[in-house]
Design an enzyme around this catalytic site. Structure first.
Site, PDB file in Angstrom:
ATOM      1  N   GLU A  93      40.990  97.254  29.636  1.00  0.00           N
ATOM      2  CA  GLU A  93      39.609  97.185  30.103  1.00  0.00           C
ATOM      3  C   GLU A  93      39.488  97.886  31.463  1.00  0.00           C
ATOM      4  O   GLU A  93      40.186  97.548  32.416  1.00  0.00           O
ATOM      5  CB  GLU A  93      39.242  95.698  30.228  1.00  0.00           C
ATOM      6  CG  GLU A  93      38.096  95.400  31.141  1.00  0.00           C
ATOM      7  CD  GLU A  93      37.960  93.907  31.423  1.00  0.00           C
ATOM      8  OE1 GLU A  93      38.780  93.098  30.937  1.00  0.00           O
ATOM      9  OE2 GLU A  93      37.006  93.560  32.130  1.00  0.00           O
ATOM     10  N   ASP A 126      34.406  87.592  31.234  1.00  0.00           N
ATOM     11  CA  ASP A 126      34.104  88.953  30.799  1.00  0.00           C
ATOM     12  C   ASP A 126      35.259  89.552  30.007  1.00  0.00           C
ATOM     13  O   ASP A 126      35.052  90.212  28.989  1.00  0.00           O
ATOM     14  CB  ASP A 126      33.839  89.855  32.015  1.00  0.00           C
ATOM     15  CG  ASP A 126      32.377  89.810  32.419  1.00  0.00           C
ATOM     16  OD1 ASP A 126      31.587  89.168  31.689  1.00  0.00           O
ATOM     17  OD2 ASP A 126      32.037  90.407  33.465  1.00  0.00           O
TER      18      ASP A 126
END
Ligand code: 28F
Length: 640
Positions: A428, A505
């Site tokens: 990510e 997240d």
């Protein structure tokens, strides 16, 4: 289906001994893991369900006792206790001590709900240190108990009871020397019993957990059966129309039930069952359903000028976009095919489902033109998207053929060309991607950084999905192709490791990734190639020594060991970006030290997994909140 005279005490065939079961438990209950442990409960419950299908039982209760023994009780007729002449003992004893025709997983004979009672009972008995049965019949309570499958004594009357009372109650304690896991999971039983209740309309099933300080309980009772199952599966999506379409009928001795409803998603979530057992690979009943659906909608669309061109046609896939459906058939002698015996083979099931669905769906569409129109319109949209996606794919295919496989620019590939040695980290964010590129072992570890959140495939049509840069990068990096082009032998890495921040997240991004893999390359998950990296949550420093903790419990353990004093420096990591390359390597990437979680799919739980992805990724907020609070798990830990 049955009546009192059909099954005399004499009608059981006597076959092999129970030692076979203890020698090879996997043959009879699949495995001796947690899954096998839970199977014991399903075997006993299935016998009670058979009694319900025969029309005699309305209530079943399942209780997890404090010692992890299980009690199952039904209000059916009670297992017959009279003498079985062939065996020279009570029918009850025969049911619990004689192994019948093969085993569920051993090939050969399969259990037929509503036809052959008690097939699994002796298997459960053989794998239990203690088992006892009470039968309530004719105002008496009959009793027998066993140890490792052997009777302690003859069947005897232990009490009187109300003449109105009837049924069977069984308590068993799984043998801890056989099972690797002996603690029952409430949620696993809950899900399965809920499914069983959906599939047997009108039956009430109560689950109790007596292990805690307060009793936990759930009751499942669905007057609408599989119709309510579809509503349940669609609960976290918007339905395209209010009604669940329902078809029911019997043909060639096959009892057919189908329930279906479209929602605003793009997936086909069709589940098929035979005698209440899920058939993950489908078979003739599913084929019959698909054929009827395609034919009926095309006929309707043509007759009503929705398809104007005489050449035009809706494909089955287009019609099934966003469909949730349950196909449930009951057959006397189901034949299972395929490697794992999970595919129905009976040809009469194809015809029966086809004719019941064609006939009743045609009628339904005529009666409900607004519903018919909205399904046809959704199918037409699906068709256009599919066409656009096909063109986009043809283009890439042609390019690939001309220019060779162009790997994505952002990929830092590894140098070893043997996929067996290689792994790819999907990371990510560009900054964490940068650290990972420095930290990695270049020979065997590849890094693909993804920018922010990847596309939610649960809410996008195919053309958009294929057009998405991050998704394209993953597809080319993996090398397998996708959908009908998918070829696992072309996989370029043995391990696909999703590495995201250890926060909300990060979890969301990991879920988006898993959703994509689950929908588009499920075999990568099924064959065990997909993993989640586990970055640490805490760094503890004391007198130049460093420790990493992966959760609060571990942090506390370390602090207790090293002493809780002012010299401890504790850092809480919020994201991968807070670690330098060396720390990232040491804690999360080094094959010698890291913790990887392997992502697994339990084939028996596919409907639950589908709901999970819909719930996590769909539009509705309330079901998502509830789900996260209940914290169901679809990922199992595997420490390497
Ligand atoms: C808690 C688990 O196992 N329930 C069962 C019955 C009822 C009959 C039955 C079962 C007879 C001769 C096989 C009764 N009366 N619950 C259960 N309820 N088995 S198992 O029959 C077994 C056959 O051999 C039953 C008339 N016919 C059948």
């Amino acid at each position: 289906m049955g009546n009192e005279n059909e099954y005399g005490a004499d009608q059981i065939q006597i076959l092999e001994g129970l030692e076979a079961v203890r020698k090879r438990p996997g043959m009879y209950i699949g495995s001796t893991s947690a899954r096998g442990l839970h199977h014991l409960v399903y075997e006993i419950v299935d016998n009670a369900v058979d009694e319900a299908l025969a029309g005699y039982c309305k209530n079943i209760s399942v209780t997890i006792n404090p010692d992890n023994s299980i009690t199952v009780e039904d209000d059916g007729r009670g297992i017959p206790v009279g003498l079985n002449h062939k065996a020279g003992k009570s029918a009850l004893e025969v049911v619990y001590t004689v192994l019948h025709a093969g085993g569920k997983f051993g090939g050969g004979g399969y259990k037929v709900s509503g036809g052959l009672h008690g097939v699994g009972a002796s298997v459960v008995n053989a794998l239990s240190t203690h088992l006892s049965v009470e039968v309530y019949r004719d105002g008496k309570v009959y009793y027998q108990s066993y140890k490792i499958g052997k009777p302690d004594e003859e069947v005897r009357v232990i009490d009187d009871c109300d003449r109105e009372k009837h049924g069977t109650k069984v308590t068993f304690l799984p043998d801890a020397t056989i099972f690797e896991e002996t603690v029952y999971d409430y949620n696993t039983l809950k899900q399965r019993l809920r499914e069983t209740a959906f599939l047997t309309k009108g039956l009430r099933i109560v689950l109790n957990d007596a292990r805690g300080e307060t009793m936990r309980s759930h009751e499942f009772h669905y007057a609408g059966g599989i119709k309510e199952f579809v509503t349940y599966l669609n609960r976290s999506t918007e339905a395209l129309y209010p009604d669940v379409i329902y078809c029911e009928g019997k043909k060639d001795n096959v009892y057919v039930e189908v329930a279906m409803q479209h929602n605003d998603s793009y997936n086909d979530a069709t589940y098929s069952f035979v005698n209440n057992i899920i058939t993950p690979e489908g078979g003739t009943h599913l084929a019959g359903f698909r054929n009827a659906l395609t034919k009926t909608f095309n006929n309707y669309a043509r007759a009503n000028k929705i398809l104007k061109d005489s050449e035009a046609q809706l494909s089955g896939e287009d019609i099934r976009e966003g469909l949730t459906a349950i196909i449930s058939v009951k057959i006397e002698e189901p034949q299972f095919e395929g490697q794992t015996k999970q595919k129905l083979g009976n040809s009469e099931a194809r015809g029966a489902v086809d004719s019941v669905v064609s006939e009743q769906l045609t009628y339904f569409l005529e009666q409900n033109p607004a519903v018919a129109k909205s399904i046809c319109e959704k199918s037409l949209l699906a068709q256009r998207a599919r066409e656009a996606a096909r063109k986009a794919r043809d283009l890439t295919r042609r390019k690939t053929a001309l220019e060779g496989m162009a790997l994505p620019g952002k990929l830092a590939d590894c140098s070893d060309k043997d996929p067996k040695n290689c792994e790819i980290f999907i990371v990510e964010g560009d900054s964490a991607g940068g650290s990972a590129k420095i930290a990695r072992s270049r020979a065997t570890q590849a890094i693909l950084p993804l920018r922010g959140k990847i596309l939610n495939v649960e809410k996008a049509r195919l053309d958009r999905i294929y057009g998405n840069a991050e998704i394209k990068a993953m597809i080319t990096a993996f090398g397998t192709g996708i959908h009908e082009d998918f070829d696992i032998s072309k996989l370029r890495y043995d391990k696909i490791i999703i590495m995201t921040d250890a926060d909300v997240d990060g979890a969301h991004i990991a879920t988006l990734m898993l959703t994509f893999l689950y929908r588009f390359m499920p075999d990568l998950i099924k064959e065990g190639h997909v993993y989640l990296a586990t970055p640490p949550l805490f760094k503890i420093e004391k007198n130049k020594n460093v420790w990493y903790a992966y959760d609060e419990a571990e942090l506390n353990k370390i602090l207790t060991e090293i002493g809780r004093d002012g010299n401890n420096k504790i850092q809480r990591y919020k994201g991968l970006g807070e670690m330098d390359a060396e720390q990232l390597w040491e804690t999360t990437m080094d094959p010698e030290k890291r913790i990887l979680k392997k992502v697994l799919i339990d084939e028996e739980k596919t409907s639950e997994i589908d709901v999970t992805f819909k719930t996590l990724m769909g539009d509705k907020v309330e079901p998502r909140r509830e789900f996260i609070e209940e914290n169901a798990k679809y990922v199992q830990n595997l420490d390497i």
